[in-house]
Design an enzyme around this catalytic site. Structure first.
Site, PDB file in Angstrom:
ATOM      1  N   ASP A  13       0.543  -1.221  -0.304  1.00 40.78           N
ATOM      2  CA  ASP A  13       0.167  -0.048  -0.013  1.00 40.78           C
ATOM      3  C   ASP A  13       0.696   1.085   0.372  1.00 40.78           C
ATOM      4  OD1 ASP A  13      -2.204   1.252   0.117  1.00 40.78           O
ATOM      5  OD2 ASP A  13      -1.819   2.011   1.743  1.00 40.78           O
ATOM      6  N   SER A  14       0.366   2.509  -0.474  1.00 40.14           N
ATOM      7  CA  SER A  14       0.657   3.925  -0.430  1.00 40.14           C
ATOM      8  C   SER A  14       1.200   3.916   1.587  1.00 40.14           C
ATOM      9  CB  SER A  14       0.241   4.911  -1.568  1.00 40.14           C
ATOM     10  OG  SER A  14      -0.997   4.746  -0.487  1.00 40.14           O
ATOM     11  N   TYR A  45      -0.597   8.289  -2.784  1.00 37.08           N
ATOM     12  CA  TYR A  45      -0.749   8.542  -4.518  1.00 37.08           C
ATOM     13  C   TYR A  45      -1.995   9.100  -5.028  1.00 37.08           C
ATOM     14  CZ  TYR A  45       2.153   4.212  -3.934  1.00 37.08           C
ATOM     15  OH  TYR A  45       4.125   4.217  -3.515  1.00 37.08           O
ATOM     16  N   GLY A  46      -3.452   8.812  -4.262  1.00 41.70           N
ATOM     17  CA  GLY A  46      -4.693   9.449  -4.519  1.00 41.70           C
ATOM     18  C   GLY A  46      -4.546  10.613  -5.189  1.00 41.70           C
ATOM     19  N   CYS A  76      -4.601  -1.387  -2.048  1.00 38.10           N
ATOM     20  CA  CYS A  76      -4.344  -0.746  -2.748  1.00 38.10           C
ATOM     21  C   CYS A  76      -5.550   0.324  -3.173  1.00 38.10           C
ATOM     22  CB  CYS A  76      -3.223   0.364  -2.479  1.00 38.10           C
ATOM     23  SG  CYS A  76      -3.571   2.252  -2.746  1.00 38.10           S
ATOM     24  N   ASN A  77      -6.953   0.762  -3.193  1.00 36.98           N
ATOM     25  CA  ASN A  77      -7.421   0.424  -4.246  1.00 36.98           C
ATOM     26  C   ASN A  77      -6.305   1.811  -5.822  1.00 36.98           C
ATOM     27  OD1 ASN A  77     -10.148   0.285  -3.227  1.00 36.98           O
ATOM     28  ND2 ASN A  77      -9.072   0.085  -1.421  1.00 36.98           N
ATOM     29  N   THR A  78      -5.848   2.907  -5.327  1.00 34.10           N
ATOM     30  CA  THR A  78      -5.632   3.664  -6.016  1.00 34.10           C
ATOM     31  C   THR A  78      -4.877   3.216  -7.259  1.00 34.10           C
ATOM     32  OG1 THR A  78      -5.950   5.431  -4.095  1.00 34.10           O
ATOM     33  CG2 THR A  78      -4.449   5.576  -6.268  1.00 34.10           C
ATOM     34  N   GLU A 161      -3.336   9.097   7.941  1.00 36.13           N
ATOM     35  CA  GLU A 161      -1.452   8.850   7.752  1.00 36.13           C
ATOM     36  C   GLU A 161      -1.374   9.754   9.528  1.00 36.13           C
ATOM     37  OE1 GLU A 161       0.715   7.739   5.751  1.00 36.13           O
ATOM     38  OE2 GLU A 161      -1.067   6.050   5.499  1.00 36.13           O
ATOM     39  N   CYS A 195     -11.307   2.595  -0.322  1.00 33.85           N
ATOM     40  CA  CYS A 195      -9.741   3.021   0.156  1.00 33.85           C
ATOM     41  C   CYS A 195      -9.124   2.565   1.398  1.00 33.85           C
ATOM     42  CB  CYS A 195      -9.277   4.237   0.330  1.00 33.85           C
ATOM     43  SG  CYS A 195      -7.997   5.065   1.290  1.00 33.85           S
ATOM     44  N   THR A 196      -8.793   1.801   1.048  1.00 30.42           N
ATOM     45  CA  THR A 196      -8.215   0.814   2.466  1.00 30.42           C
ATOM     46  C   THR A 196      -7.469   1.824   3.743  1.00 30.42           C
ATOM     47  OG1 THR A 196      -5.650   0.784   1.741  1.00 30.42           O
ATOM     48  CG2 THR A 196      -7.294  -0.837   1.038  1.00 30.42           C
ATOM     49  N   HIS A 197      -7.475   3.264   3.676  1.00 29.50           N
ATOM     50  CA  HIS A 197      -7.480   3.875   4.617  1.00 29.50           C
ATOM     51  C   HIS A 197      -8.546   3.495   5.389  1.00 29.50           C
ATOM     52  CE1 HIS A 197      -3.456   4.579   3.399  1.00 29.50           C
ATOM     53  NE2 HIS A 197      -2.787   5.585   4.183  1.00 29.50           N
TER      54      HIS A 197
HETATM   55  N1  DGL Z   1      -4.962   2.973   1.140  1.00 32.70           N
HETATM   56  C1  DGL Z   1      -5.010   3.320  -0.659  1.00 32.70           C
HETATM   57  C2  DGL Z   1      -6.314   3.415  -1.612  1.00 32.70           C
HETATM   58  O1  DGL Z   1      -7.150   2.503  -1.378  1.00 32.70           O
HETATM   59  C3  DGL Z   1      -4.628   5.756  -0.131  1.00 32.70           C
HETATM   60  C4  DGL Z   1      -4.325   5.824  -1.587  1.00 32.70           C
HETATM   61  C5  DGL Z   1      -3.535   7.278  -1.157  1.00 32.70           C
HETATM   62  O2  DGL Z   1      -1.694   6.626  -1.190  1.00 32.70           O
HETATM   63  O3  DGL Z   1      -3.324   8.097  -1.211  1.00 32.70           O
HETATM   64  O4  DGL Z   1      -6.527   4.510  -2.467  1.00 32.70           O
END
Ligand code: DGL
Length: 278
Positions: A13-14, A45-46, A76-78, A161, A195-197
């Site tokens: 993940d990011s 990353y978003g 990570c979805n992104t 974060e 989004c996994t966050h």
């Molecule tokens: N956990 C990432 C996701 O699922 C976060 C992406 C990010 O870094 O913005 O999209």
């Protein structure tokens, strides 16, 4: 380029978000070894372009392959939205077609048809995930009758974060994006946390949602889907080592990762610093 060696399952993940997926996968499949890689130095990353997310995700996948993982999950979805297809189609055949890279969007979309009754579904995600239209495209393929409305929540990843997800200040931005989504489609009865966050914000998200709306977090869905995938792919399953261990790598400071990971996972972890670029 990478041989058929046995090794752990890699998750990427990011930042810390993928820990919400790791936790559920390990609970369901504790027998395997795992490596988690967080590119915390370059998160989020978003808001980054396709090319940049692809390049960063490719570097992380290569890193996990070089650490011996036969299977990498983009938790990570992104990254799943912007890099998975290119990596699967362009890079994997050169690296080693026996290795696998999987994402989190497809398993999530497979579930949504069972849950929504109004056939109106909302997706909360990063700007990148929403702009990629990955969710509506994938859902359309499986359930053409479902209407999908996306809502980008650019401030939610920074809130998580920076460990502000439980603070009073977070309420403003949680309510703001939820109100926007429900104004755009009041018939929504199911919302995907794309989004996994976002599971870290679940309590606040539910506070601002009417009770009839179901919220789908991805951890258990991805874990169930991985279990089934490994049952169907015995060659890959045989390459996975089974020692029940979990190692962590971060591109940021080890101390920072240790601290935040203990909040996400409710336990202390050992972390190694790594670099993904020159
Ligand atoms: N956990 C990432 C996701 O699922 C976060 C992406 C990010 O870094 O913005 O999209």
């Amino acid at each position: 380029m990478f041989p058929d060696t046995a090794g752990p399952i890699g998750l990427f993940d990011s930042g810390y978000g993928g820990l919400t997926i790791l936790e559920k996968i390990r609970a369901l499949l504790p027998q395997y070894d795992y490596i988690y890689l967080g590119d915390n130095a370059r998160t989020p990353y978003g808001t980054r372009s396709f090319d940049v997310v692809y390049e960063f995700t490719k570097q992380s996948t290569e890193k996990l392959f070089s650490l011996g993982c036969p299977l990498v999950i983009l938790a990570c979805n992104t990254a799943s939205a912007k890099a998975l297809k290119s990596i699967q189609q362009k890079d994997l055949p050169n690296w080693n077609p026996n290795r696998r890279v999987l994402g989190v969007i497809r398993p999530t979309t497979e579930k949504v048809g069972e849950i929504t009754k109004t056939r109106h579904v909302g997706v909360l995600g990063t700007v990148g995930t929403i702009q990629s239209e990955s969710y509506p495209i994938e859902i359309q393929k499986l359930f053409p009758d479902i209407i999908v409305t996306g809502q980008a929540c650019p401030l939610w990843v920074p809130l998580v974060e920076n460990e502000e997800f439980a603070s009073d200040g977070a309420d403003y931005f949680v309510k703001k994006y939820i109100d926007q989504l429900l104004n755009n489609d009041p018939l929504i009865d199911t919302i995907i946390l794309g989004c996994t966050h976002y599971p870290l914000l679940l309590q606040k998200i539910q506070k601002y949602l009417p009770p009839h709306i179901q919220v789908i977090a991805q951890g258990n869905i991805v874990a169930d889907s991985l279990k089934e995938y490994l049952q169907r792919h015995s060659f890959l399953e045989n390459l996975l080592t089974k020692g029940g261990s979990c190692r962590f790598y971060t591109t940021e400071s080890v101390e920072k990762f240790k601290h935040s990971a203990s909040i996400f996972l409710h336990q202390e972890v050992d972390v190694t610093h790594t670099q993904l670029h020159l």
